[in-house]
Enzyme design. Structure first.
Site, short mmCIF file in Angstrom:
data_model
loop_
_atom_site.label_atom_id
_atom_site.label_comp_id
_atom_site.label_asym_id
_atom_site.label_seq_id
_atom_site.Cartn_x
_atom_site.Cartn_y
_atom_site.Cartn_z
CE1 TYR A 183 3.86 3.49 -16.74
CE2 TYR A 183 5.87 2.36 -17.40
CZ TYR A 183 4.67 2.38 -16.72
OH TYR A 183 4.29 1.26 -16.01
N GLY B 218 9.28 2.50 -1.24
CA GLY B 218 10.45 2.73 -0.40
C GLY B 218 10.24 2.42 1.06
#
Length: 296
Positions: free
Chosen positions: A51, A202
């Protein structure tokens, strides 16, 4: 917050864990989110050397250093950045893992990693070497336990069966139940599942109407129909999504990502509501029990 044991280890982790990839790259902003997570009882924090080219580990390490003895820190290895190249390669050699773990320790400002995970895997990897390397890191005290992050059954099943790995991080949610087929085998190997993608980017939140789209084998219309049923049954799609994952005995924790305190608070509120849901098993009659078709 409730806690569960990670596989056959002695490590207990919170049912909700924080996926740190989404944290802001500014240390002070990330610290605000992490402090709220700790205050809420979250103890499991997951990152990876991949990341942001390792910068995420630095941010996480800085934010967690004051709490190190009270939290469980997980990171990953295998994806190798190379100077001068935009992308990354795959390297599971003993020499690379031994170097990578030390770089992660430095960035995370810690002497040990609680759960060190292989960030993927292929049939071409030298698995005996990988397992021997992880076992060596345990003996050195650089890691407490190790696991894998994989959705490839022909990779994670033999790895878990032939090693002392305690976890597999894998995508699992109401709209993607493919992993469920292997939950029993994972348990029998002495490992637990840590779910990622738990709210389907989401889509499995109360903002689903604004986010509505196709997902996995559900086209947009099919997703809409299912989400309306979930809302009718449970009144809160987000809470139902968390309850759905945590109903499974094989699941030790479900990872949520949060870039802001508000996003984390929404997840925590959903988790609290999920505690009151006692009929989540009814969803099985509405969802698709899809199975992996590749990498079997």
């Amino acid at each position: 917050m409730n806690y569960r044991t990670l596989g056959k280890s002695t490590i207990n982790i919170s049912e909700i864990s924080l996926g740190c990839m989404s944290l802001p790259p500014i240390a002070e902003e990330a610290k605000q989110v992490i402090d709220l997570a700790i205050d809420a009882g979250i103890t499991y924090f997951d990152t990876a050397d991949l990341y942001d080219r390792g910068e995420n580990e630095k941010v996480v390490g800085e934010a967690l250093k004051a709490h190190r003895s009270n939290i469980i820190l997980a990171t990953k290895v295998g994806n190798r950045w190379e100077d001068g190249k935009d992308g990354w390669g795959w390297d599971t050699s003993a020499s690379y893992i031994n170097n990578a773990v030390r770089q992660s320790l430095r960035r995370l400002q810690t002497d040990y990693i609680d759960v060190y995970q292989l960030h993927g895997g292929t049939l071409d990897d030298h698995w005996d070497e990988i397992i021997d390397t992880f076992e060596g890191l345990k003996k050195e005290g650089l890691i407490r336990e190790y696991g894998i992050s994989s959705i490839r059954p022909n990779v994670f099943v033999p790895f878990l069966q032939n090693s002392a790995a305690v976890s597999n991080m894998m995508q699992f949610n109401i709209l993607d139940e493919r992993a469920a087929e292997f939950f029993e085998a994972i348990e029998q190997s002495g490992a637990s599942v840590v779910t990622r993608g738990s709210v389907a980017k989401g889509l499995l939140t109360n903002e689903w109407r604004q986010r509505l789209k196709s997902f996995m084998s559900y086209d947009e219309a099919q997703a809409k129909t299912l989400l309306e049923k979930i809302e009718t049954l449970y009144g809160d799609v987000h809470a139902a999504a968390l309850a759905f994952n945590l109903q499974h005995r094989a699941v030790s924790s479900t990872v949520i990502g949060a870039r802001t305190k508000q996003q984390l608070q929404q997840n925590l509120a959903a988790y609290e509501k999920a505690q009151a849901i006692d009929n989540i098993h009814q969803l099985a009659s509405f969802t698709r029990q899809d199975r992996y078709t590749d990498h079997r």
